[in-house]
Design a protein around this motif. Structure first.
Motif, short mmCIF file in Angstrom:
data_model
loop_
_atom_site.label_atom_id
_atom_site.label_comp_id
_atom_site.label_asym_id
_atom_site.label_seq_id
_atom_site.Cartn_x
_atom_site.Cartn_y
_atom_site.Cartn_z
N CYS A 36 0.81 -1.22 0.00
CA CYS A 36 0.00 0.00 0.00
C CYS A 36 0.84 1.27 0.00
N HIS A 38 2.10 2.83 2.41
CA HIS A 38 2.01 3.66 3.61
C HIS A 38 3.35 3.59 4.34
N CYS A 56 -1.21 -3.31 8.06
CA CYS A 56 -0.85 -1.89 8.01
C CYS A 56 -1.74 -1.09 8.96
N ILE A 58 -2.67 1.87 8.91
CA ILE A 58 -3.58 2.82 8.27
C ILE A 58 -4.69 2.09 7.53
N CYS A 59 -4.33 1.12 6.69
CA CYS A 59 -5.35 0.52 5.83
C CYS A 59 -5.62 -0.95 6.14
ZN LIG Z 1 -1.45 0.72 4.30
#
Ligand SMILES: [Zn+2]
Ligand SMILES: [Zn+2]
Length: 211
Positions: A36, A38, A56, A58-59
């Motif tokens: 991703c 990030h 991750c 964040i996602c």
């Molecule tokens: Zn991510």
């Protein structure tokens, strides 16, 4: 997507180039999740992965374990201590507000910025011995905590590395996981000259790229 989610995403995007979404400090050894992209500090991301916190941060996408196998980066092995917790997203606004209030005082913003961009040079470094051989430098923020405890003449201090508590024992000059005293490794405190002579392999488990 709700407004709040959109705003949150925007804030994250704004800070993504500099600050780590996990520790909210300037990133040390910025590392992108391959799937991703990030970005986080290497140590923060490794901590998430080691503690199985679910992909991750964040996602929630997958984190490829391979990025922790033999991580290598082009890095400044003697890098200064990065910014301490002053989230860049709020500090710029704070400064603008302050400037309005203090209009007559005229703070020397240039000098302030210069001093923030040029942290004082590090006089003493802390190294730990690797699992196989060779010396490694601690993450500069952890190094700073260790040095402060050492200067304060504390017999031991505790630091958190990748989410795990470690003990630094100054009388034996060793470090070990708090829950496993038998896995102790040597540490040493060196000046810049000794640092150069120690053939330091890398920073916090990330190999220094040599060409
Ligand atoms: Zn991510
Ligand atoms: Zn971080």
């Amino acid at each position: 997507m709700s407004n709040m989610t959109a705003n949150r995403q925007q804030a994250l995007n704004a800070a993504i180039d500099r600050d780590c979404p996990i520790c909210h400090c300037e990133m040390v050894l910025p590392t992108a999740v391959p799937a991703c992209q990030h970005k986080f500090c290497f140590m923060c991301l490794k901590g998430v992965n080691m503690n199985h916190l679910g992909g991750c941060p964040i996602c929630r996408g997958p984190i490829d374990d391979n990025i922790f196998r033999r991580p290598t980066q082009q890095l400044d092995i003697k890098m200064p201590v990065p910014d301490s917790p002053t989230p860049s997203t709020s500090s710029s606004t704070d400064r603008e507000v302050k400037q309005e209030v203090d209009e007559d005082v005229k703070p020397d913003v240039d000098a302030l910025n210069a001093s923030m961009n040029n942290p004082p040079p590090i006089l003493m470094y802390w190294l730990y011995h690797g699992r196989r051989q060779g010396w490694w430098r601690f993450d500069p923020r952890i190094e700073k905590d260790i040095e402060e405890a050492y200067i304060a003449r504390m017999p031991v201090t505790e630091v958190v590395i990748c989410g795990q508590p470690y003990v630094i024992d100054f009388s034996n000059m060793t470090q070990y996981p708090k829950n496993n005293r038998t896995h102790s490794r040597d540490v040493k405190r060196v000046d810049a000259h000794e640092f150069d002579a120690s053939n330091v392999k890398g920073l916090a488990g990330v190999f220094k790229l040599t060409r």
